[in-house]
Design a protein around this motif. Structure first.
Motif, PDB file in Angstrom:
ATOM      1  N   ARG A  97      -0.245   7.450   0.133  1.00 18.74           N
ATOM      2  CA  ARG A  97       0.194   6.530   1.192  1.00 18.74           C
ATOM      3  C   ARG A  97      -0.788   6.461   2.350  1.00 18.74           C
ATOM      4  O   ARG A  97      -0.763   5.520   3.129  1.00 18.74           O
ATOM      5  N   VAL A  98      -1.657   7.500   2.474  1.00 16.48           N
ATOM      6  CA  VAL A  98      -2.617   7.551   3.577  1.00 16.48           C
ATOM      7  C   VAL A  98      -3.969   8.004   3.043  1.00 16.48           C
ATOM      8  O   VAL A  98      -4.038   8.982   2.302  1.00 16.48           O
ATOM      9  N   ILE A 109      -7.850   1.432  11.729  1.00 16.07           N
ATOM     10  CA  ILE A 109      -6.641   1.637  10.923  1.00 16.07           C
ATOM     11  C   ILE A 109      -6.406   0.334  10.178  1.00 16.07           C
ATOM     12  O   ILE A 109      -6.331  -0.732  10.791  1.00 16.07           O
ATOM     13  N   GLU A 110      -6.322   0.424   8.852  1.00 12.44           N
ATOM     14  CA  GLU A 110      -6.066  -0.752   8.024  1.00 12.44           C
ATOM     15  C   GLU A 110      -4.890  -0.469   7.106  1.00 12.44           C
ATOM     16  O   GLU A 110      -4.715   0.661   6.646  1.00 12.44           O
ATOM     17  N   HIS A 111      -4.118  -1.500   6.841  1.00 15.48           N
ATOM     18  CA  HIS A 111      -3.002  -1.405   5.896  1.00 15.48           C
ATOM     19  C   HIS A 111      -3.326  -2.308   4.712  1.00 15.48           C
ATOM     20  O   HIS A 111      -3.517  -3.512   4.888  1.00 15.48           O
ATOM     21  N   ARG A 112      -3.416  -1.686   3.508  1.00 14.82           N
ATOM     22  CA  ARG A 112      -3.705  -2.443   2.293  1.00 14.82           C
ATOM     23  C   ARG A 112      -2.858  -1.925   1.147  1.00 14.82           C
ATOM     24  O   ARG A 112      -2.862  -0.725   0.874  1.00 14.82           O
ATOM     25  N   GLY A 114       0.169  -1.213   0.677  1.00 14.07           N
ATOM     26  CA  GLY A 114       1.094  -0.125   0.972  1.00 14.07           C
ATOM     27  C   GLY A 114       0.432   1.182   1.360  1.00 14.07           C
ATOM     28  O   GLY A 114       1.104   2.205   1.473  1.00 14.07           O
ATOM     29  N   VAL A 116      -2.111   3.229   4.136  1.00  5.35           N
ATOM     30  CA  VAL A 116      -2.700   3.212   5.476  1.00  5.35           C
ATOM     31  C   VAL A 116      -4.046   3.924   5.400  1.00  5.35           C
ATOM     32  O   VAL A 116      -4.113   5.092   5.005  1.00  5.35           O
ATOM     33  N   TYR A 117      -5.107   3.215   5.758  1.00 12.36           N
ATOM     34  CA  TYR A 117      -6.458   3.775   5.787  1.00 12.36           C
ATOM     35  C   TYR A 117      -6.800   4.079   7.242  1.00 12.36           C
ATOM     36  O   TYR A 117      -6.756   3.179   8.087  1.00 12.36           O
ATOM     37  N   ASN A 145       3.407   6.257  11.194  1.00 11.20           N
ATOM     38  CA  ASN A 145       2.911   5.684  12.436  1.00 11.20           C
ATOM     39  C   ASN A 145       1.553   6.314  12.720  1.00 11.20           C
ATOM     40  O   ASN A 145       1.478   7.478  13.104  1.00 11.20           O
TER      41      ASN A 145
END
Length: 157
Positions: A97-98, A109-112, A114, A116-117, A145
């Motif tokens: 997930r991370v 911070i990127e969301h791809r 599902g 979080v990078y 978060n």
């Protein structure tokens, strides 16, 4: 709230501002280019540390580190690698997930898909006009978060 401190690219300089930010973390992940084993020892005095070897980490202390780490933090799988361009897994398929990385010194911070990078940027010597920064991940009830915090440090540091 379970808190994962995220730091990278210290290059042998563990700033007091970074130490202060990381106090109270339940765990710390270092995204590589640590610089010295002393940095890891100082971080370990704050919380348990998971660290990966960066392209500038050399010597016996660095050889003991893996280039990647997969660990669980409060029910969430976190994958750490120094250079995101060298990622060797498909995070969504692996249940990650991370993804924590470093190398670029650019906080993002990127969301791809599902996942979080998080690249916290560099917490060590300032590079060009990039900020000196750290990050954190708070996980509550499966909700993630992530945030990056620019440290207020003197230009000469």
């Amino acid at each position: 709230m379970p808190r994962l401190g995220i730091i990278s690219d210290t290059h042998g300089l563990l700033r007091p501002e970074a130490v202060e930010f990381l106090r109270g973390c339940d765990r710390i992940v270092h995204g590589g280019d640590i610089g010295t084993g002393e940095v890891l020892a100082l971080l370990s005095a704050i919380a348990p540390v998971t660290a990966v070897r960066g392209n500038n980490d050399h010597g016996p202390w660095a050889e003991a580190l893996s280039e990647t780490e997969l660990f669980e933090f409060n029910g969430v799988y976190v994958y750490a690698i120094h250079d995101l361009a060298q990622i060797d897994i498909d995070p969504p398929s692996a249940g990650v997930r991370v993804v924590v990385s470093g190398h670029s010194h650019k906080p993002v911070i990127e969301h791809r898909e599902g996942v979080v990078y998080v690249n916290p940027g560099s917490a060590g010597p300032r590079r060009f006009r990039l900020p000196v920064a750290v990050g954190e991940l708070v996980v509550v009830g499966g909700e993630l978060n992530a945030r990056i915090v620019e440290l207020e440090v003197g230009r000469a540091a």
